[in-house]
Design an enzyme around this catalytic site. Sequence first.
Site, PDB file in Angstrom:
ATOM      1  N   ASP A  24     -30.522 -25.123   4.461  1.00 50.88           N
ATOM      2  CA  ASP A  24     -30.022 -23.476   4.670  1.00 50.88           C
ATOM      3  C   ASP A  24     -31.093 -22.531   4.278  1.00 50.88           C
ATOM      4  O   ASP A  24     -31.983 -23.155   3.381  1.00 50.88           O
ATOM      5  CB  ASP A  24     -28.503 -23.404   4.024  1.00 50.88           C
ATOM      6  CG  ASP A  24     -28.200 -22.221   4.395  1.00 50.88           C
ATOM      7  OD1 ASP A  24     -28.022 -21.715   5.435  1.00 50.88           O
ATOM      8  OD2 ASP A  24     -27.745 -21.499   3.182  1.00 50.88           O
ATOM      9  N   LEU A  25     -30.716 -21.502   4.615  1.00 52.67           N
ATOM     10  CA  LEU A  25     -31.750 -20.267   4.201  1.00 52.67           C
ATOM     11  C   LEU A  25     -30.953 -19.665   3.128  1.00 52.67           C
ATOM     12  O   LEU A  25     -31.231 -19.628   1.917  1.00 52.67           O
ATOM     13  CB  LEU A  25     -32.280 -19.555   5.244  1.00 52.67           C
ATOM     14  CG  LEU A  25     -33.205 -18.455   4.921  1.00 52.67           C
ATOM     15  CD1 LEU A  25     -34.368 -19.027   4.372  1.00 52.67           C
ATOM     16  CD2 LEU A  25     -33.323 -17.352   6.067  1.00 52.67           C
ATOM     17  N   ASP A  26     -30.125 -18.651   3.589  1.00 56.14           N
ATOM     18  CA  ASP A  26     -29.469 -17.650   2.731  1.00 56.14           C
ATOM     19  C   ASP A  26     -28.457 -18.430   1.685  1.00 56.14           C
ATOM     20  O   ASP A  26     -27.744 -19.061   1.817  1.00 56.14           O
ATOM     21  CB  ASP A  26     -28.597 -16.610   3.525  1.00 56.14           C
ATOM     22  CG  ASP A  26     -29.630 -15.949   4.431  1.00 56.14           C
ATOM     23  OD1 ASP A  26     -30.330 -15.163   3.703  1.00 56.14           O
ATOM     24  OD2 ASP A  26     -29.430 -15.753   5.545  1.00 56.14           O
ATOM     25  N   THR A  32     -30.137 -22.153   9.904  1.00 52.94           N
ATOM     26  CA  THR A  32     -29.729 -21.179   9.302  1.00 52.94           C
ATOM     27  C   THR A  32     -28.521 -20.474  10.293  1.00 52.94           C
ATOM     28  O   THR A  32     -28.986 -20.590  11.645  1.00 52.94           O
ATOM     29  CB  THR A  32     -30.678 -20.099   8.689  1.00 52.94           C
ATOM     30  OG1 THR A  32     -30.078 -19.000   8.448  1.00 52.94           O
ATOM     31  CG2 THR A  32     -31.699 -19.800   9.962  1.00 52.94           C
ATOM     32  N   SER A  33     -27.881 -19.595   9.826  1.00 52.43           N
ATOM     33  CA  SER A  33     -26.862 -18.653  10.529  1.00 52.43           C
ATOM     34  C   SER A  33     -27.500 -17.479  10.616  1.00 52.43           C
ATOM     35  O   SER A  33     -27.144 -16.254  11.206  1.00 52.43           O
ATOM     36  CB  SER A  33     -25.621 -18.383   9.783  1.00 52.43           C
ATOM     37  OG  SER A  33     -24.970 -19.423   9.620  1.00 52.43           O
ATOM     38  N   LYS A  84     -22.103 -22.447  12.446  1.00 50.61           N
ATOM     39  CA  LYS A  84     -21.569 -23.164  11.140  1.00 50.61           C
ATOM     40  C   LYS A  84     -20.134 -22.752  11.017  1.00 50.61           C
ATOM     41  O   LYS A  84     -19.879 -21.452  11.140  1.00 50.61           O
ATOM     42  CB  LYS A  84     -22.353 -23.153   9.857  1.00 50.61           C
ATOM     43  CG  LYS A  84     -23.770 -23.782   9.928  1.00 50.61           C
ATOM     44  CD  LYS A  84     -24.608 -23.368   8.701  1.00 50.61           C
ATOM     45  CE  LYS A  84     -26.132 -23.639   8.928  1.00 50.61           C
ATOM     46  NZ  LYS A  84     -26.604 -23.398   7.845  1.00 50.61           N
ATOM     47  N   ASP A 137     -25.394 -24.077   0.532  1.00 51.44           N
ATOM     48  CA  ASP A 137     -24.638 -23.121  -0.570  1.00 51.44           C
ATOM     49  C   ASP A 137     -23.386 -22.873  -0.162  1.00 51.44           C
ATOM     50  O   ASP A 137     -22.292 -22.476  -0.919  1.00 51.44           O
ATOM     51  CB  ASP A 137     -25.476 -22.029  -0.952  1.00 51.44           C
ATOM     52  CG  ASP A 137     -25.174 -21.143   0.182  1.00 51.44           C
ATOM     53  OD1 ASP A 137     -24.993 -19.929  -0.229  1.00 51.44           O
ATOM     54  OD2 ASP A 137     -25.805 -21.251   1.332  1.00 51.44           O
TER      55      ASP A 137
END
Length: 216
Positions: free
Chosen positions: A14-16, A108-109, A142, A167
């Site tokens: 994931d990114l953020d 990622t979203s 997601k 996260d």
Amino acid sequence: MTRPPTTPAALLLDLDGTLVDSEPLHRRGYADWLAHRGWDVPDLSVFTGRRAEDVFVTEPGPWAGHDPLELLAEVLPFVPDEAPAPVPGARALVLAARSAGVPVAVVTSAGPAWVRLSLQESLSLSDGVDLVVTAEDVVDGKPDPAGFALACSSLGVDPSGAIAVEDSPAGVRAALGAGVGQVYGVTTTHARDVLLAAGALALVDDLTPLPGLVGL
């Protein structure tokens, strides 16, 4: 936490909140937007790990009855476009995977522009990663597993041999729903019990210990 017996088939990140500490920036932007609208500010953790347009459709809030894509267009100018700080160990984790010959995908979203900013300016990964799956690449975000499933199929790997790091509970559930064999939770945005309840195999406070834990 024990070391996996084999090198992972792929590392899905994931990114953020996982690679970059961007959640404070996003939450500030959403709070400012809601205040601009004259709406009460709800628990903004509902947006963590999810596409805003999906939240607007599925979660109760002052946005009910409004067009989700129009709201998203309103929100974006309120989110600071500064490069977020990296989560400790993020760049080292990606480089360790590369050194081990393990493909790396960001799932990622967020949208493509934010991914580029984060990878290039925050993480100094000017040549990026092997694959990026963004909010624009799937119909359902997601916790739907579509993003992780797309990453595994695009990389040509069996998801059961892959490892994901997330996260948010939405992200953990998405990875597990795609059949990812091991999903680690990083406690940057959610409490430990929330991530464990979502199904995370094990938890870390940041990404520093991950190379040793996942066999890189």
